[in-house]
Motif scaffolding. Structure first.
Motif, mmCIF file in Angstrom:
data_model
loop_
_atom_site.group_PDB
_atom_site.id
_atom_site.type_symbol
_atom_site.label_atom_id
_atom_site.label_comp_id
_atom_site.label_asym_id
_atom_site.label_seq_id
_atom_site.Cartn_x
_atom_site.Cartn_y
_atom_site.Cartn_z
ATOM 1 N N UNK A 179 0.823 -1.197 0.000
ATOM 2 C CA UNK A 179 0.000 0.000 0.000
ATOM 3 C C UNK A 179 0.862 1.254 0.000
ATOM 4 N N UNK A 180 1.812 1.325 0.920
ATOM 5 C CA UNK A 180 2.663 2.509 1.051
ATOM 6 C C UNK A 180 4.006 2.096 1.627
ATOM 7 N N UNK A 181 5.051 2.779 1.145
ATOM 8 C CA UNK A 181 6.418 2.431 1.519
ATOM 9 C C UNK A 181 7.182 3.700 1.886
ATOM 10 N N UNK A 182 8.148 3.528 2.784
ATOM 11 C CA UNK A 182 8.923 4.693 3.228
ATOM 12 C C UNK A 182 10.345 4.265 3.583
ATOM 13 N N UNK A 183 11.304 5.169 3.353
ATOM 14 C CA UNK A 183 12.645 4.886 3.843
ATOM 15 C C UNK A 183 13.096 5.973 4.825
ATOM 16 N N UNK A 184 14.261 5.745 5.408
ATOM 17 C CA UNK A 184 14.783 6.609 6.464
ATOM 18 C C UNK A 184 14.941 8.055 5.996
ATOM 19 N N UNK A 185 15.212 8.209 4.700
ATOM 20 C CA UNK A 185 15.461 9.544 4.159
ATOM 21 C C UNK A 185 14.182 10.270 3.760
ATOM 22 N N UNK A 186 13.041 9.627 3.955
ATOM 23 C CA UNK A 186 11.767 10.262 3.663
ATOM 24 C C UNK A 186 11.173 9.943 2.304
ATOM 25 N N UNK A 187 11.864 9.134 1.543
ATOM 26 C CA UNK A 187 11.331 8.735 0.231
ATOM 27 C C UNK A 187 10.096 7.862 0.450
ATOM 28 N N UNK A 188 9.058 8.096 -0.355
ATOM 29 C CA UNK A 188 7.814 7.343 -0.222
ATOM 30 C C UNK A 188 7.315 6.898 -1.592
ATOM 31 N N UNK A 189 6.488 5.878 -1.574
ATOM 32 C CA UNK A 189 5.755 5.505 -2.779
ATOM 33 C C UNK A 189 4.465 4.836 -2.367
ATOM 34 N N UNK A 190 3.470 4.909 -3.269
ATOM 35 C CA UNK A 190 2.121 4.450 -2.943
ATOM 36 C C UNK A 190 1.566 3.587 -4.070
ATOM 37 N N UNK A 191 0.712 2.677 -3.672
ATOM 38 C CA UNK A 191 -0.060 1.918 -4.649
ATOM 39 C C UNK A 191 -1.069 2.871 -5.292
ATOM 40 N N UNK A 192 -1.369 2.653 -6.549
ATOM 41 C CA UNK A 192 -2.185 3.588 -7.310
ATOM 42 C C UNK A 192 -3.549 3.875 -6.716
ATOM 43 N N UNK A 193 -4.204 2.867 -6.161
ATOM 44 C CA UNK A 193 -5.578 3.053 -5.686
ATOM 45 C C UNK A 193 -5.662 3.884 -4.404
ATOM 46 N N UNK A 194 -4.525 4.107 -3.741
ATOM 47 C CA UNK A 194 -4.562 4.877 -2.489
ATOM 48 C C UNK A 194 -3.891 6.241 -2.618
ATOM 49 N N UNK A 195 -3.286 6.504 -3.757
ATOM 50 C CA UNK A 195 -2.620 7.802 -3.947
ATOM 51 C C UNK A 195 -3.600 8.939 -3.745
ATOM 52 N N UNK A 196 -3.193 9.936 -2.976
ATOM 53 C CA UNK A 196 -4.055 11.070 -2.707
ATOM 54 C C UNK A 196 -4.997 10.868 -1.539
ATOM 55 N N UNK A 197 -5.096 9.625 -1.054
ATOM 56 C CA UNK A 197 -5.977 9.335 0.085
ATOM 57 C C UNK A 197 -5.186 8.865 1.310
ATOM 58 N N UNK A 198 -4.109 8.141 1.097
ATOM 59 C CA UNK A 198 -3.290 7.607 2.187
ATOM 60 C C UNK A 198 -1.961 8.355 2.241
ATOM 61 N N UNK A 199 -1.441 8.529 3.470
ATOM 62 C CA UNK A 199 -0.143 9.177 3.657
ATOM 63 C C UNK A 199 0.678 8.378 4.652
ATOM 64 N N UNK A 200 1.880 8.010 4.259
ATOM 65 C CA UNK A 200 2.799 7.332 5.172
ATOM 66 C C UNK A 200 3.763 8.364 5.723
#
Length: 123
Positions: A48-69
């Motif tokens: 659904x959502x991924x994050x690294x120590x440096x703040x880089x994030x990525x999201x699955x398409x269906x949750x973009x704009x609705x979910x925040x990691x």
């Protein structure tokens, strides 16, 4: 290494919000990517959502704009803020980690899983 510990699941009406928390040690977060996956009954697990120590994030398409990691200042907790929830978001949500030596932009190789927290969205 210690397992992630999730909290914050529950039941909410469609359009509502929930915030999940994942407790990971600062040491684990510094050496790993942290992600939220979910699995609905009868369906495969999906990142659904991924994050690294440096703040880089990525999201699955269906949750973009609705979910925040995100993470806190201590970098020992990773959150998943879920807004405008839909019934199709209903699933068990898991926090998981994989070592930074693996590729960030794939859902593979996550190997340290929490027990999960249930999210139910009703219409």
């Amino acid at each position: 290494q210690g397992r992630p510990v999730e909290s914050g699941g529950g039941s909410v009406q469609a359009g509502g919000s929930l915030k999940l928390s994942c407790q990971v040690s600062r040491d684990i977060f510094s050496q790993n990517y942290v992600a939220w996956f979910r699995q609905a009954p009868g369906k495969e697990s999906e990142g659904v959502a991924h994050m690294d120590w440096d703040g880089r994030t990525r999201y699955q398409g269906s949750v973009k704009g609705r979910f925040t990691i995100s993470t806190n200042n201590a970098k020992d907790t990773v959150y998943l803020q879920m807004d405008n929830l839909k019934p199709e978001d209903t699933a068990m949500y898991y926090c998981t980690t994989k070592p930074r030596g693996y590729r960030f932009y794939t859902d593979d190789d996550y190997n340290n899983w929490g027990q999960g927290t249930q999210v139910t969205v009703f219409s």
